[in-house]
Write an enzyme that holds these catalytic residues in place. Structure first.
Site, mmCIF file in Angstrom:
data_model
loop_
_atom_site.group_PDB
_atom_site.id
_atom_site.type_symbol
_atom_site.label_atom_id
_atom_site.label_comp_id
_atom_site.label_asym_id
_atom_site.label_seq_id
_atom_site.Cartn_x
_atom_site.Cartn_y
_atom_site.Cartn_z
ATOM 1 N N HIS A 171 -3.909 6.220 3.607
ATOM 2 C CA HIS A 171 -4.680 4.844 2.989
ATOM 3 C C HIS A 171 -3.884 3.486 3.578
ATOM 4 O O HIS A 171 -4.748 2.816 4.204
ATOM 5 C CB HIS A 171 -4.477 4.700 1.387
ATOM 6 C CG HIS A 171 -5.293 3.522 0.786
ATOM 7 N ND1 HIS A 171 -4.983 2.370 0.812
ATOM 8 C CD2 HIS A 171 -6.665 3.792 0.438
ATOM 9 C CE1 HIS A 171 -5.811 1.688 0.112
ATOM 10 N NE2 HIS A 171 -6.932 2.640 0.000
ATOM 11 N N ASP A 174 0.846 -1.090 -0.039
ATOM 12 C CA ASP A 174 0.094 0.047 -0.109
ATOM 13 C C ASP A 174 0.885 1.381 0.044
ATOM 14 O O ASP A 174 2.053 1.311 -0.507
ATOM 15 C CB ASP A 174 -1.004 -0.019 1.226
ATOM 16 C CG ASP A 174 -2.290 0.217 0.867
ATOM 17 O OD1 ASP A 174 -2.363 1.772 0.897
ATOM 18 O OD2 ASP A 174 -3.179 -0.155 1.189
ATOM 19 N N SER A 233 -11.136 -0.928 -0.759
ATOM 20 C CA SER A 233 -9.911 -0.900 -0.023
ATOM 21 C C SER A 233 -10.328 -1.182 1.423
ATOM 22 O O SER A 233 -9.494 -1.754 2.228
ATOM 23 C CB SER A 233 -9.248 0.308 -0.312
ATOM 24 O OG SER A 233 -8.702 0.657 -1.100
#
EC number: 3.4.21.111
Length: 513
Positions: free
Chosen positions: A197, A166, A349
């Protein structure tokens, strides 16, 4: 002179090979060997996300070792005289490299008999959107609504290693209690998160407040930048690192994706074959997940997103490449701006790390389980028939966390055709279905291959272009099982099953558009 010989030989192949191409004007396909693919295919040249002049070169099994020996520095020294700028070298999940190169060098590699395929490098993005509590954990530990306002768990994932591919992780965040560390940074940084994120995803997997598996070991594998974007070659570098360096039991989370990439798909497949369970996001385009990578990898757990009312989230991708759904709307978790920061996000996600967390729970209690066994346990244990608006071809499965300790098996597909065959040894091959080609309308072709234990059988999909066969897809992992998904135009198609090593009967399942 020695360092330039290899690519010079490739150019010699290009010059000589140009005189040997068979020609045929009849649009009806033929299986004559003269019309089989002669050069390595180049995938993704027309993709709008393709990065100009950047390519991923993947070697055939057993090839390319001499070029890759010594790593990226040696490789760059050998190819620099031809104007090739190497950006990544792969020796774990793939045998190959990524580079910037001119069209002449690209064509030379395409003509090399050692090259399996070449792919245009592309932009890859995190699958999340920001949005202004915590209901996701509450939902996965119960079969039905309404929510009970509690999360019950019988395991914590202790001893399991989860690799978050990520934007990095803020490893000092209080949610992680010292269990988060940096594994690898494909961008040359320190693995810390400058986007948020990756920290959010890691918090859902293993945060003490927001996490499914509250005692896992978390590893940052940074492949996306501060804007949440990166390249296919960089993502493959992360998968390659995980493949070579993981400690079992191991889970990888990929809450990212982009357009179709055979190189990325094969890297993930090979990493799974090496013993790593993969949870991957279906994507946020309200479209068929079979048109995205790594979402279309059958061996991975591909995850769509749901809302708190048990409906498919409006943004979530769908279709037969989705394995199950998990909470993915208004999910709170850790954030990167401080050691106590939180944020609420939407996306597949956010759904995917719920599944990665449940995989870690299962592996704590079944540490020797294979990725296939973990996937079977999660899919067999999922809550069924509760979701609405799931989209055409999607399974009505919702993640459930309180799994039994046993494992099961699932068929690779439903409503598909089944075939068998036999390969006598290395180099032998069959064509399927039943030794011939078929005509298909536009759509997605999916196939699964199972050979005897200890064999290495490979799977190729060819498409007739009116004068010869072209390779449009391949699955060439190191084990006896392969799978492939390809979305294509109307035309004639043919599956080739090839024995790289071993012999015996195989099973083949085909799902046509």
């Amino acid at each position: 002179m020695r360092k330039t010989y290899w690519l010079m030989a490739l150019f010699a192949v290009l010059v000589l090979g140009g005189c040997q191409m068979a020609s045929r004007s009849d649009p009806t396909p033929t299986l004559a060997e003269a019309f089989w693919p002669k050069e390595a295919p180049v995938y993704g040249l027309d993709d709008p996300e393709a990065i100009p002049g950047r390519y991923i070169v993947v070697f055939k099994k057993g090839k390319g070792q001499s070029l890759l020996q010594g790593g990226i520095t040696t490789l760059q020294a050998r190819l620099a005289p031809q104007g090739v700028v190497v950006t990544q070298a792969y020796t774990g999940a793939l045998q190959g490299f990524a580079a910037e190169m001119a069209p002449q060098a690209l064509e030379a590699f395409r003509q090399s008999p050692d090259v399996e395929f070449i792919e245009a490098d592309k932009v890859v993005r995190a699958w999340a959107t920001q949005s202004p509590a915590p209901w996701g954990l509450d939902r996965i530990d119960q079969r039905d609504l309404p929510l009970s306002n509690s999360y019950t768990y019988t395991a914590t994932g202790r001893g399991v290693n989860v690799y978050v591919i990520d934007t990095g992780i803020r490893t000092t965040h209080r949610e992680f209690g010292g269990r988060a560390r940096v594994g690898y940074d494909a961008l040359g940084g320190n693995g810390q998160d400058c986007n948020g994120h990756g920290t959010h995803v890691a918090g859902t997997i293993g945060g003490v407040t927001y996490g499914v598996a509250k005692a896992v070991n978390l590893y940052a594998v940074r492949v996306l930048d501060c804007n949440g974007s990166g390249s296919t070659s960089g993502v493959i570098a992360g998968v390659d690192w995980v493949t070579r360096n993981h400690r079992r039991p191991a889970v990888a989370n990929m809450s990212l994706g982009g357009g179709v990439s055979t190189a990325l798909d094969n890297a993930v497949k090979n990493s799974i074959a090496a013993g790593v369970v993969y949870a991957v996001a279906a994507g946020n385009d309200n479209a068929n997940a079979c048109n995205y990578s790594p979402a279309r990898v059958a061996e991975a757990l591909t995850v769509g997103a749901t809302t708190s009312s048990d409906a498919r989230a409006s943004f979530s991708n769908y279709g037969s490449c989705v394995d199950l759904f998990a909470p993915g709307a208004s999910i709170p978790s850790a954030w990167y701006t401080s050691d106590t920061a939180t944020q609420t996000l939407n996306g597949t996600s956010m759904a995917t790390p719920h599944v990665a967390g449940v995989a870690a729970l299962y592996l704590e209690q079944n540490p020797s389980a294979t990725p296939a066994s973990v996937a079977s346990a999660i899919l067999n244990g999922a809550t069924t028939g509760r979701l609405s608006g799931i989209g055409s071809g999607s399974p009505n499965r919702l993640l459930y966390s309180l799994l039994s300790s046993g494992s099961g098996s699932t068929a690779p597909c439903t409503s598909c055709s089944y075939y068998t065959g036999s390969l006598s040894g290395p180099g032998d091959y069959n064509f399927q279905p039943n030794g011939t080609y078929y005509y298909s309308p536009a759509g997605t072709h999916r196939a699964w291959l199972r050979g005897p234990a200890g064999t290495d059988f490979d799977l190729y999909l060819w498409r007739w272009d009116g004068s010869r066969w072209l390779t449009v897809g391949s699955s060439t992992g190191p084990t006896s099982e392969e799978s492939l998904s390809y979305s294509g135009t109307a035309g004639y198609y043919l599956w080739r099953i090839y024995a790289y090593s071993g012999s015996g009967m195989y099973e083949f399942w085909l799902q046509r558009p």
